[in-house]
Each structure stands twice: as structure tokens, then as C-alpha cells.
Design an enzyme around this catalytic site. Structure first.
Site, mmCIF file in Angstrom:
data_model
loop_
_atom_site.group_PDB
_atom_site.id
_atom_site.type_symbol
_atom_site.label_atom_id
_atom_site.label_comp_id
_atom_site.label_asym_id
_atom_site.label_seq_id
_atom_site.Cartn_x
_atom_site.Cartn_y
_atom_site.Cartn_z
ATOM 1 N N CYS A 138 10.218 20.888 -31.408
ATOM 2 C CA CYS A 138 9.120 19.947 -31.161
ATOM 3 C C CYS A 138 8.643 19.719 -32.659
ATOM 4 C CB CYS A 138 8.027 20.944 -30.530
ATOM 5 S SG CYS A 138 6.550 20.348 -30.620
ATOM 6 N N CYS A 163 5.206 20.211 -33.405
ATOM 7 C CA CYS A 163 4.795 21.299 -33.745
ATOM 8 C C CYS A 163 5.042 21.898 -35.376
ATOM 9 C CB CYS A 163 5.548 22.433 -33.002
ATOM 10 S SG CYS A 163 5.197 22.183 -31.212
#
Length: 107
Positions: free
Chosen positions: A31, A34
């Protein structure tokens, strides 16, 4: 100081039984957003570690917790207090915006 990892095996101790507020960052290796939020949360942890504990939970390695807390998109951050979810923050945000969302815990 970097945020410590938590998992299904340490969840009860790290999050549910924790003394003060705990922010859990639900994330995954793949991600991109993230990875942008990670260093910001590390900064918030080092600046406010006495008021707020920041933990990271890899959703790929801990799918049961991701399901239990209905994590449908990441990054997702939840603040737990007394074992209960008090605040949910979805998506990558700049530090100023995250600090505003967390003001009740870090002021």
C-alpha cells in the site's frame, strides 16, 4: 522512535488492555499511501509517546483483526481507549491534518 508492530497474538495486551489511548495503523506492504503515513505516525509517536501509543498492524498478516474491525480500505487508523474504538481515520493525510484528528489525545 518508530511505531511498534502488533499482531493477533499480542492484540489483547497491546491494544485492549492498554492503559492510555492507542492508535492502530492498519496497513500493508503493497500500500503506497500506507508507506507515506508510516513516517508521519512515527513522528507523532516520538513527539507524543507519553500521551498516545502508536502501533502498526499488517492486515495481510492479521486478516482476522482486519475483518473484525471492518477494515475495507487502507491506510485506516483507529484510536482505542479502554479497549473500545473511539476514533477512526481513513486515508493518508499530511501530519497537520492527522494531528488535528488526534488533538483530543495529544494536546
Amino acid at each position: 522512535m518508530t511505531a511498534k508492530a502488533t499482531s493477533e497474538s499480542t492484540w489483547q495486551q497491546d491494544v485492549i488492555d492498554a492503559e492510555g489511548p492507542v492508535l492502530v495503523d492498519f496497513w500493508a506492504e503493497w500500500c503506497g499511501p500506507c508507506r507515506m503515513v508510516g513516517p508521519i505516525l512515527d513522528e507523532i509517536q516520538s513527539e507524543n509517546g507519553d500521551k498516545l501509543t502508536v502501533l502498526k498492524l499488517n492486515v495481510d498478516e492479521n486478516p482476522n483483526l482486519a475483518m473484525e474491525y471492518q477494515i475495507t480500505s487502507i491506510p485506516a487508523m483507529k484510536v482505542f481507549k479502554g479497549g473500545q474504538v473511539e476514533t477512526t481515520i481513513i486515508g493518508a493525510k499530511p501530519k497537520v491534518a492527522l494531528e488535528k484528528d488526534l488533538a483530543a489525545y495529544i494536546r
